[in-house]
Design an enzyme around this catalytic site. Sequence first.
Site, PDB file in Angstrom:
ATOM      1  N   HIS A  92       0.826  -1.210   0.000  1.00  9.75           N
ATOM      2  CA  HIS A  92       0.000   0.000   0.000  1.00  9.75           C
ATOM      3  C   HIS A  92       0.858   1.256   0.000  1.00  9.75           C
ATOM      4  CE1 HIS A  92      -4.040   1.744   0.610  1.00  9.75           C
ATOM      5  NE2 HIS A  92      -3.371   2.728   1.209  1.00  9.75           N
ATOM      6  N   ASP A  95       0.237   5.480  -1.068  1.00  9.79           N
ATOM      7  CA  ASP A  95      -0.769   6.468  -1.467  1.00  9.79           C
ATOM      8  C   ASP A  95      -0.210   7.584  -2.334  1.00  9.79           C
ATOM      9  OD1 ASP A  95      -3.467   5.904  -0.425  1.00  9.79           O
ATOM     10  OD2 ASP A  95      -2.449   5.783   1.497  1.00  9.79           O
ATOM     11  N   GLU A 138      -8.928   1.371  -2.625  1.00  8.62           N
ATOM     12  CA  GLU A 138      -9.065   1.416  -1.166  1.00  8.62           C
ATOM     13  C   GLU A 138     -10.460   1.895  -0.778  1.00  8.62           C
ATOM     14  OE1 GLU A 138      -6.522   2.803   2.746  1.00  8.62           O
ATOM     15  OE2 GLU A 138      -6.283   3.927   0.903  1.00  8.62           O
ATOM     16  N   HIS A 159     -13.340   1.816   3.615  1.00 10.32           N
ATOM     17  CA  HIS A 159     -12.292   2.682   4.154  1.00 10.32           C
ATOM     18  C   HIS A 159     -12.718   3.046   5.572  1.00 10.32           C
ATOM     19  CE1 HIS A 159      -9.612   6.337   4.416  1.00 10.32           C
ATOM     20  NE2 HIS A 159      -8.781   5.352   4.159  1.00 10.32           N
ATOM     21  N   HIS A 213      -8.923  -2.002   7.165  1.00  6.03           N
ATOM     22  CA  HIS A 213      -9.982  -1.001   7.386  1.00  6.03           C
ATOM     23  C   HIS A 213     -11.329  -1.596   7.778  1.00  6.03           C
ATOM     24  CE1 HIS A 213      -8.211   2.921   6.544  1.00  6.03           C
ATOM     25  NE2 HIS A 213      -7.540   2.384   5.557  1.00  6.03           N
ATOM     26  N   HIS A 246      -2.476  -3.285   4.613  1.00  4.64           N
ATOM     27  CA  HIS A 246      -1.692  -2.422   5.515  1.00  4.64           C
ATOM     28  C   HIS A 246      -2.346  -2.403   6.894  1.00  4.64           C
ATOM     29  CE1 HIS A 246      -4.736   0.127   3.724  1.00  4.64           C
ATOM     30  NE2 HIS A 246      -4.388   1.216   4.392  1.00  4.64           N
ATOM     31  N   ASP A 283       2.131   2.079   3.836  1.00  2.68           N
ATOM     32  CA  ASP A 283       1.227   3.233   3.839  1.00  2.68           C
ATOM     33  C   ASP A 283       1.974   4.547   3.652  1.00  2.68           C
ATOM     34  OD1 ASP A 283      -1.252   4.405   3.761  1.00  2.68           O
ATOM     35  OD2 ASP A 283      -1.650   4.250   5.901  1.00  2.68           O
TER      36      ASP A 283
END
Length: 399
Positions: A22, A24, A127, A154, A195, A216, A324
């Site tokens: 993961h 971003d 995600e 999420h 999540h 993650h 992350d």
Amino acid sequence: MTPELLDRARAVLRDTPVVDGHNDLPWAMRAQAGYDLDAIDLTADQSGRLHTDFARLRAGGVGAQFWSVFVRSDYAGDQAVSATLEQIDFVRTMVARYPAVLQLALTADDMENARRRGRIASLIGAEGGHSINCSLGTLRMMYELGVRYMTLTHNDNVPWADSATDVPAAGGLTAFGEEVVREMNRLGMLVDLSHVSPDTMRAALRVSEAPVIFSHSSSRAVCDHPRNVPDDVLAQLPANGGLAMATFVPKFVLPAAIEWTAAADENLRAHGVHPLETTPEAMAVQRAYEAAHPQPVATVAVVADHLDHMREVAGIDHLGIGGDFDGTAFLPQGLDDVAGYPNLIAELLGRGWSEADLSKLTWHNAVRVLRQAEDVATDLQLTFRGPSWATVGQLDGRG
């Protein structure tokens, strides 16, 4: 850690580089530059602005990256779908622009091919189930565009699944949520349980015919944050074949960081900034708060504590890494950016992890899980399981 351990860690990563679950960067590029790769040159050092650039990915021994095509969960309906499509478009554009560095990967074989060619295999993970707007047709089209995992929620619930950080409403997965999992299995798209609530985790493990992942998430027994994985769920991974990819976010790995982060998030909101933003303006607010209220400091050793525990419960064949990066404002010392993976591998070597086990952690487990998901999809399609046209209204009685 000693120079000798770092040298050994880099040698491990040369042979079996990190598959990171993961990152971003796509959202950071959206927020900071409107996706303009001329405005932020990833071939140059972006330290101080981003956690990620190509030189630091190389220095960190990253051989495959799931690029998150995240959109915030306050994006709803078709807005969430179109924003996710823009994120996918950015990843594909970035890969096409830098073919000497990146290679699009849609399969486990593609990952191995990229590694042989010295490229960073670039995979796509969506995600949050809000990205499909309760549409299995949209899910299928995202698979066609390259999405190889979807996180079921999420930070907020979706109509068919409960999030770890929202008030439970579905009791895990609704009937439509179970159909989403089955359709992901049929496609060969990994079911990502980061999540989601523990009940959603357990429901997905009950329904899924393919290995699941946590892209993650760390250990809830080590740090009691709802984003982490309880031991009873970790213990189910061997039977499922799935993978828990430990993350680095301080509030998920260090108990003392949970309360501090909650207060820092409230400070951001008071300044009109969304807590998930990592723009320079947001970071200026964060740094000012940090100067007045020093945060508890996570370290590489804290992350290694999670991996030690997760290994005890789930076994070495079911662990991975999902940092992350560029999705969090703060990171542990020694894992400040994507160049930091050798520090973690050196820490684990110092704790007696073998190089064979580390190669599973970094590379082999993730490749195996994607390959098994592909095999399940092939088997399901050979039994002539066709695409599902079910709707949330039909299965759950909702519009």
